[in-house]
Design a protein around this motif. Structure first.
Motif, PDB file in Angstrom:
ATOM      1  N   GLY A 117      39.590  31.464  42.498  1.00  0.00           N
ATOM      2  CA  GLY A 117      40.335  32.724  42.439  1.00  0.00           C
ATOM      3  C   GLY A 117      39.996  33.616  43.612  1.00  0.00           C
ATOM      4  N   THR A 118      39.667  34.864  43.311  1.00  0.00           N
ATOM      5  CA  THR A 118      39.242  35.832  44.342  1.00  0.00           C
ATOM      6  C   THR A 118      37.854  36.366  44.010  1.00  0.00           C
ATOM      7  OG1 THR A 118      40.362  37.624  43.160  1.00  0.00           O
ATOM      8  CG2 THR A 118      41.626  36.494  44.872  1.00  0.00           C
ATOM      9  N   ILE A 119      37.031  35.495  43.388  1.00  0.00           N
ATOM     10  CA  ILE A 119      35.708  35.969  42.961  1.00  0.00           C
ATOM     11  C   ILE A 119      34.821  36.259  44.176  1.00  0.00           C
ATOM     12  CG2 ILE A 119      35.848  34.720  40.772  1.00  0.00           C
ATOM     13  CD1 ILE A 119      34.013  32.621  41.946  1.00  0.00           C
ATOM     14  N   LEU A 120      33.825  37.060  43.936  1.00  0.00           N
ATOM     15  CA  LEU A 120      32.891  37.475  44.982  1.00  0.00           C
ATOM     16  C   LEU A 120      31.786  36.431  45.135  1.00  0.00           C
ATOM     17  CD1 LEU A 120      32.146  39.924  46.858  1.00  0.00           C
ATOM     18  CD2 LEU A 120      30.649  40.687  44.978  1.00  0.00           C
ATOM     19  N   ILE A 121      31.467  36.103  46.406  1.00  0.00           N
ATOM     20  CA  ILE A 121      30.320  35.219  46.684  1.00  0.00           C
ATOM     21  C   ILE A 121      29.096  36.117  46.633  1.00  0.00           C
ATOM     22  CG2 ILE A 121      29.354  33.526  48.281  1.00  0.00           C
ATOM     23  CD1 ILE A 121      32.175  33.182  49.431  1.00  0.00           C
TER      24      ILE A 121
END
Length: 751
Positions: free
Chosen positions: A636-640
């Motif tokens: 998805g657009t999750i944060l690293i």
């Protein structure tokens, strides 16, 4: 607004395409047809003798159906009947053997009636007869049988010696003893066989009558069986036939016994000769003369205002006076029916199936239009078996069954295909659409191999043959006349199924389809891409297997497409092969690569790149779009978070450094289906669960719920179709799977 115009345009295009393909019979419809009123008097422009093909075929079909069956005598049944009769006669002979010879003496001395009486008279009456003889008493007080016996015995004594008379009495006493023994045997036989036909009548027959009866019964049976006994012959008619035969040949005293014997053994011995009946039926059909409609030049075909008959129409059509052309009225009506059918299809799609793509609509449209094309080319074959098999296996039972049902209805209206051919083909197609698509039903196992679909092809063929047999014998009792054609229909259904199976892989690749069979093939660990992953990134491969186990369990509980989840999960991290050591699970005994880089921005780029590189590999290996979707959507657009935290620490030490959160987020998109959403959650929980070995299930559940809550609050699941209430169910399933992998083991003692 743009979408609405596009949808309306597509609807009109589909309706026009289907109407023009399925309603081709309306392109060449006669205006002056049977049953219509002639607008003017029409005469023959020339003399002609025209064959009425339709009427000829109908007459021949009626002749075939009306042909009487050929019945032949079955030798096996005759043999069984003769054996049964022989058994009954042997039983009777065995009982009579205990009687000895009968009559005992000449009937001129003692009549047959007297001998019968003296042999079976009760002991008291026998003693009375003896005493009357001995004391020369008068006959008063004796019954008629006793009086007659005494008179005949006195006469014998008068004209014969006393020694001869004594021998006669002695013979009578022995006969009485034998009779009682035979009577006991007869009663024992009756007890053993309650429905036995033998009674004292058997004992009262003379030896000559018994021998003659046996001979005549056998001969009578031969005559009756030679004539043949039909299975539907009435009992009264059979009784009458036996009565006529017996009364002419069997002694009168034995006639009741002979009738009972024959009635006991005779059963229908005629069977249908199927081949001969078919041959005669076909010969009779071919012998039907063609129906010819003749007319002379200038004669009136039909007068003005008269109703056009079928004979009139044959002539009008021959002289091109029927005014054939496009029947716009019926074509418009048919288009309306097609529009309703398309609307119904859309309702079924929305209710029972996932949303179809434009390419899916095109494929269904092309498969549907192939049916009328085949009818035009072959006049009898529809290919509905192959169409049902393909649509069902591609899109599930609801779509497959709906398409085949609607198609059968529209073909019956829009084409000239005989219902004798259409109904069996439609039945085979519907069976194929429903059975091949059963994988869409919750709780049903998918058809995962080509072999299983091949078995379904056999069922489709049998369905077509049986339905053809039922349809074509509804009005004709001689079912075997169409048995050969029914077998051909079964073979045709099987062949169409084989052709459908052969086309399936090409259509799957061309239209980017995912079926359970293709997904099962893609999930094979021996696929080149999966073998590379296991070899080049073994840690990632192990991670993938555990994620697949978690995701499959959740997908099964939520009634999602388990096959798609399994295949998608196996390929979701293939991009890590571009730099395996950039990911912690592959750094087995090696230093962390990112410690040497010491740049969170570069490290984040390496991590993010596994998505873009994974898509490149997926396209290179021609993975379906549905499988490719798992590669970006599982992140998805999750944060690293790890490297974003490092970047925050560096920014605190260097205030001039610019930090954008987007640099540390994946590019997306977020999950667009339940399947990719489940894999995102399983991927997020896998590392956390696998690293925990000594915590309690309650603690593991709390940890998983925290991870899932974070994904939910980060709006990663808003487009997936997953509900907030399902998060708790998914968490429990993940923990159950984790417990199965990390159950306690027995501590073995040291040796």
């Amino acid at each position: 607004m743009k979408k609405r115009f596009y949808a309306a345009g597509m609807f009109v295009f589909v309706v026009l395409s289907l109407s023009s393909g399925l309603g081709y019979r309306f392109y060449n419809q006669p205006k002056l047809d049977v049953g219509k009123i002639a607008p003017q008097t029409l005469t023959a422009p020339s003399s002609a003798h025209v064959e009425d093909v339709k009427t000829t075929e109908e007459r021949r079909r009626e002749t075939r159906s009306g042909t009487l069956a050929v019945w032949v005598v079955d030798p096996e049944i005759n043999q069984q009947i003769h054996s049964y009769l022989q058994q009954l006669l042997a039983t009777g002979a065995l009982i009579r053997d205990k009687l000895g010879n009968f009559p005992l003496t000449k009937t001129t001395v003692l009549s047959t009636a007297t001998q019968i009486y003296l042999r079976q008279a009760p002991e008291s009456q026998w003693q009375t007869v003896l005493q009357t003889l001995e004391k020369n008493r008068n006959l008063n007080g004796l019954n008629l049988s006793q009086q007659l016996a005494v008179k005949q015995l006195r006469t014998y004594r008068k004209y014969n010696s006393s020694q001869a008379f004594s021998q006669l009495l002695k013979a009578l006493i022995q006969a009485r003893q034998r009779y009682n023994i035979a009577l006991s045997s007869l009663r024992e036989n009756a007890l053993a066989q309650p429905k036995t036909l033998y009674d004292v009548t058997l004992l009262n027959l003379s030896d000559a009558d018994w021998q003659k009866t046996q001979i005549q019964v056998r001969q009578t049976l031969d005559r009756i069986l030679a004539q043949g006994i039909h299975p539907e012959v009435s009992k009264d008619n059979l009784n009458y036939a036996i009565e006529m035969q017996v009364s002419a040949s069997v002694p009168k005293t034995a006639q009741p016994l002979a009738r009972q014997l024959l009635l006991k053994v005779i059963v229908p011995n005629l069977i249908k000769d199927i081949e001969q009946t078919k041959l005669i039926a076909e010969q009779a059909a071919q012998a039907v003369e063609p129906t010819i409609v003749a007319i002379q030049k200038g004669e009136v075909i039909v007068k003005a205002e008269d109703k056009i008959t079928h004979a009139n129409f044959v002539l009008l059509d021959h002289f091109n006076l029927s005014q054939r052309g496009i029947d716009w009225l019926h074509l418009i009506r048919f288009s309306g029916m097609v529009g309703l059918a398309v609307a119904f299809f859309r309702l079924v799609e929305k209710r029972f199936s996932s949303k179809l793509r434009s390419s899916d609509y095109i494929l269904i449209l092309l498969l549907t239009l192939s049916a009328p094309l085949l009818i035009v080319l072959t006049k009898s074959f529809t290919g509905l078996a192959a169409i049902g098999l393909l649509v069902g296996s591609f899109y599930g039972a609801s779509i497959g069954g709906t398409v085949m049902g609607l198609l059968a209805i529209l073909l019956s209206i829009g084409t000239e295909l005989s219902w004798h051919d259409l109904i069996p083909s439609a039945a085979g197609g519907i069976v194929g659409g429903l059975m091949a698509g059963q994988w869409r039903f919750p709780g049903r196992e998918a058809l995962r191999t080509r072999e299983e679909l091949a078995s379904l092809g056999i069922l489709i063929g049998l369905t077509q043959g049986v339905v053809y047999l039922l349809v074509n014998t509804a009005l004709a009792p001689l079912w075997y006349n169409v048995l050969g054609i029914a077998v051909l229909k079964s073979l045709a259904g099987l062949i169409w199924s084989i052709l459908g199976l052969g086309l399936s892989p090409y259509l799957e690749a061309l239209f980017d389809l995912v079926t359970p069979i293709r997904l099962a093939e893609l999930s094979n660990p021996n696929r080149p891409l999966l073998k590379r992953l296991a070899h080049e990134a073994p840690g990632t491969f192990q991670h993938t297997l555990f994620v697949a186990t978690l995701a499959e369990a959740a997908a099964r509980a939520l009634h999602c497409n388990v096959e798609l989840v399994r295949a998608g999960t196996l390929y979701h991290d293939i991009g890590k092969m571009h730099d395996p050591l950039g990911f912690i699970e592959n750094q087995i005994g090696s230093p962390n690569k990112h410690d040497a880089i010491n740049d969170p921005w570069k490290s984040a780029e390496i991590i993010k790149k596994h998505v873009s590189e994974g898509l490149v590999m997926a396209r290179q290996y021609k993975l379906p779009t549905a499988i490719q979707a798992f590669i970006p959507e599982h992140q998805g657009t999750i944060l690293i978070a790890y490297f974003y935290h490092q970047a925050q620490q560096q920014k605190e030490q260097n205030s001039q450094q610019i930090l954008y959160e987007s640099d540390f987020r994946y590019d997306g998109p977020i999950p667009q289906s339940k399947e990719t959403g489940i894999v995102m959650l399983a991927d997020a929980c896998e590392a956390a669960l696998r690293s925990q070995k000594d915590i309690t299930p309650e603690a593991a559940l709390a940890m998983v719920n925290k991870i899932l809550k974070a994904r939910w609050q980060d709006n990663q699941l808003v487009d997936s179709g997953l509900k907030r209430a399902e998060m708790s169910q998914i968490a429990h399933i993940f923990v159950q799977v984790w417990q199965q992998f990390h159950h306690q083991r027995i501590a073995y003692p040291k040796l």
